[in-house]
Design an enzyme around this catalytic site. Structure first.
Site, mmCIF file in Angstrom:
data_model
loop_
_atom_site.group_PDB
_atom_site.id
_atom_site.type_symbol
_atom_site.label_atom_id
_atom_site.label_comp_id
_atom_site.label_asym_id
_atom_site.label_seq_id
_atom_site.Cartn_x
_atom_site.Cartn_y
_atom_site.Cartn_z
ATOM 1 N N LYS A 87 -23.746 13.776 -39.600
ATOM 2 C CA LYS A 87 -25.048 13.112 -39.632
ATOM 3 C C LYS A 87 -25.588 13.124 -41.059
ATOM 4 O O LYS A 87 -25.484 14.136 -41.762
ATOM 5 C CB LYS A 87 -26.000 13.834 -38.670
ATOM 6 C CG LYS A 87 -27.373 13.180 -38.476
ATOM 7 C CD LYS A 87 -28.168 13.980 -37.450
ATOM 8 C CE LYS A 87 -29.543 13.393 -37.185
ATOM 9 N NZ LYS A 87 -30.293 14.183 -36.170
ATOM 10 N N SER A 161 -32.048 11.675 -32.560
ATOM 11 C CA SER A 161 -31.877 10.961 -33.818
ATOM 12 C C SER A 161 -30.418 10.921 -34.284
ATOM 13 O O SER A 161 -30.068 10.166 -35.198
ATOM 14 C CB SER A 161 -32.722 11.622 -34.917
ATOM 15 O OG SER A 161 -32.346 12.980 -35.104
ATOM 16 N N SER A 185 -32.273 15.932 -30.276
ATOM 17 C CA SER A 185 -31.415 14.966 -30.953
ATOM 18 C C SER A 185 -29.932 15.269 -30.828
ATOM 19 O O SER A 185 -29.101 14.396 -31.100
ATOM 20 C CB SER A 185 -31.789 14.895 -32.438
ATOM 21 O OG SER A 185 -33.117 14.440 -32.597
#
Length: 598
Positions: A87, A161, A185
């Site tokens: 990420k 996210s 997330s």
């Protein structure tokens, strides 16, 4: 029907990548890491319009890691050649970190702590994934790099996210991926893309090299296609980082059944355009849960809902502003309007020092009640109460996002660990998931429960693990396990890895005084524990010669597994244990080696 595209291949790379399958392919010399990377690059290019990547896989960036593999011994590298995604709020040296905000971009001089651990174990970072900007969202649509599409149905949200990280794994572009989790997330995108989302206890994995969202609540997580892969990653990265003030020692204990499972007594759990389908999927998941053989207690989950409100409807939003407020104020126009609205809410004059302490004191009351409720227990909730089409989120970005956190926001505030597991599709290509929660440091309870839940689908999904009449299963607990020096003896005997499991709670383990060091598994009449081992399948024609080659004080006897079955396996003569280091508390040889560094 699964809509993942089939790509014409020169290799035998499966569509869904797992650590165990790739290791088997490497050992069988059916594929090379370079071939894996070449196909991942092709897959990423084919899925370009899905907005999975901020920095997509390229051979130019990945080649140095492939070259490093040549100097590494696969026997000593448990993730040798395994591709993973990161990420883009987690630092990888050689890639810019943007947190999905181009004006925030910087070039890190070193890898994040967890990334370095994985690379040291032989894993290959293949790129940086898209996310809701500054990790402020659960929808996967709040990025200037485009809305990440759901892996199965592009009209649906991916969840966020950690949107790109989840879809990269679901689309076969990584065997596992790193996400982060403050409000869910690392779990919501897992549920919406038919994945496992493993969220360790706060502090168990370092957040060194991670762009903070709410620093006191942030957690690095992992997405995988199966629970065992998540546990493999956990064993590698779980350690204390002296450079991270939030890091702490939280060793992973052997899997253990909880005393009970807590299920909500409420029935009004679902929302959105697919509420009816989700409710039916929850009913089917509950029947699987009831079949696990663990006592079930129905509870009022209002406590968790009240705690969840503190995260974004209370003073904790001020922590996000403390981290990013200066950037937002000094770089006007750099942040998406919806992101700025969320961040600026933390600057509200109502969130003064008094309100923060009031929230802390209220949360402490919730924590005390939670500790009593979850003592030796596992809480089970739907991961999400529903999902949305991307057009739904465009019309109402705040409320749709808020609903997705209904069963996730409480987790880090209450200092819980969690495993989000696929719960069976609610409709065609509409994944549904459940999450298992436990108190901090109690990952062993959710490992057991989530593993049993996952096993309910295994007979249909993995018929190849059944034992043939001309083979025998062998329980391996030391240097013959995958990634250790004597694994080659197993392969030379024609054996193949089947699965990881635990012994019955009747064994202790000592570290034998040999070179190299090896463990001795000893059955005891009392005071035993469950210890992790591997089950292999070996041709009977090779079993006799293999057994004869084992030096004393080791030998082959009947090893009892946690499910009560007995299979041949490595045991140690009891006399040999006198005066030796007892390593039972480590939970098994792999953990013992990772702790001692030997």
């Amino acid at each position: 029907m699964n809509t993942i595209r089939t790509i014409a291949r020169k290799t035998s790379l499966p569509e869904s990548l797992t650590i165990t399958r790739l290791m088997d392919l490497y050992q069988e010399r059916r594929i090379t890491p370079r071939q894996v990377i070449e196909e991942i690059i092709e897959r990423a290019e084919a899925d370009r319009e899905m907005n999975i990547w901020i920095e997509a896989p390229t051979m130019e960036r990945i080649a140095p890691y492939l070259e490093q593999l040549e100097a590494l011994d696969p026997a000593n590298c448990p993730l040798w050649g395994i591709p993973f995604a990161v990420k883009d709020n987690v630092d990888v040296a050689g890639y810019p970190t943007t947190a999905a905000c181009p004006d925030f971009q910087y070039e890190p001089g070193e890898h994040a702590f967890v990334v370095q651990k994985l690379i040291d174990a032989g894993a290959i970072p293949v790129g940086k994934t898209n996310l809701d900007q500054f990790a402020t969202g659960l929808v996967g649509t709040r990025s200037p790099y485009g809305e990440t599409h759901n892996a199965l149905k592009p009209e649906l949200i991916s969840g966020g996210s950690s949107s790109g990280s989840s879809v990269a794994v679901a689309r076969g572009q990584a065997a596992f991926s790193l996400g982060t989790d403050t409000a869910g997330s690392g779990r919501v995108p897992a549920a919406l893309n038919r994945l496992v989302g493993w969220k360790p206890s706060l502090g168990a994995w370092s957040v060194g090299g991670v762009v903070p969202a709410s620093a006191s609540l942030d957690c690095v997580t992992v997405f995988t296609n199966q629970l065992q892969d998540a546990l493999t990653v956990d064993r590698i990265v779980r350690s204390v980082d002296d450079g991270d003030c939030w890091s702490k020692a939280l060793p992973m204990n052997p899997a253990q059944a909880p005393l009970k499972l807590l299920i909500p007594e409420q029935t009004d759990l679902f929302f959105g355009p697919f509420a009816a389908e989700y409710e039916q999927a929850w009913g089917r998941a509950l029947r699987r849960i009831e079949s696990l053989g663990i006592p079930i207690e129905r509870i009022d989950i209002s406590l968790f809902r009240e705690a969840a409100k503190l995260l974004y409807d209370g003073a904790w939003v001020a922590e996000r502003w403390a981290s990013l407020g200066d950037f937002v104020q000094n770089r006007p126009g750099s942040v998406l309007p919806v992101t700025e609205q969320i961040l600026r809410s933390g600057a509200d004059k109502d969130y003064d020092a008094s309100s923060v302490f009031q929230a802390i004191h209220l949360l402490q009351q919730y924590k005390r009640k939670t500790a009593a409720m979850l003592a030796c227990a596992v809480l089970v909730l739907p991961t999400c109460g529903g999902t949305w089409r991307r057009e739904d989120v465009a019309r109402d970005p705040l409320n749709t996002n808020r609903e997705l956190g209904r069963y996730t926001n409480h987790c880090n505030l209450l200092d819980l660990c969690a495993a989000a597991m696929p719960g069976g599709d609610a409709a065609e290509d509409l994944p549904f998931g459940v999450t298992f929660f436990a108190l901090s440091g109690n990952e062993h309870l959710i490992e057991y429960t989530a593993g049993k839940f996952e096993d309910r689908n295994r007979p249909a999904l993995e018929p190849e693990v059944s034992v043939k009449s001309d083979t025998t299963q062998v329980a391996v607990c030391g240097l013959h396990m995958r990634g250790f020096p004597l694994e080659k003896q197993m392969c030379a005997s024609g054996a193949r890895f089947v699965r990881e499991t635990l012994t019955a709670p009747k064994y202790r383990m000592v570290k034998l005084d040999t070179v190299p060091a090896k463990p001795g598994l000893i059955k005891v009449p009392a005071g035993g524990a469950k210890l992790r081992l591997e089950v292999w399948e070996m041709p009977l024609s090779a079993f006799g010669e293999f057994t004869a080659s084992i030096p004393a004080p080791l030998g082959i006897g009947k090893v009892e597994l946690e499910d009560g079955r007995e299979i041949p396996g490595f045991l140690c003569e009891a006399y040999a244990a006198e005066g030796l280091c007892d390593i039972t508390a480590s939970g098994g040889w792999k953990n013992a080696v990772s702790v001692t560094g030997q």
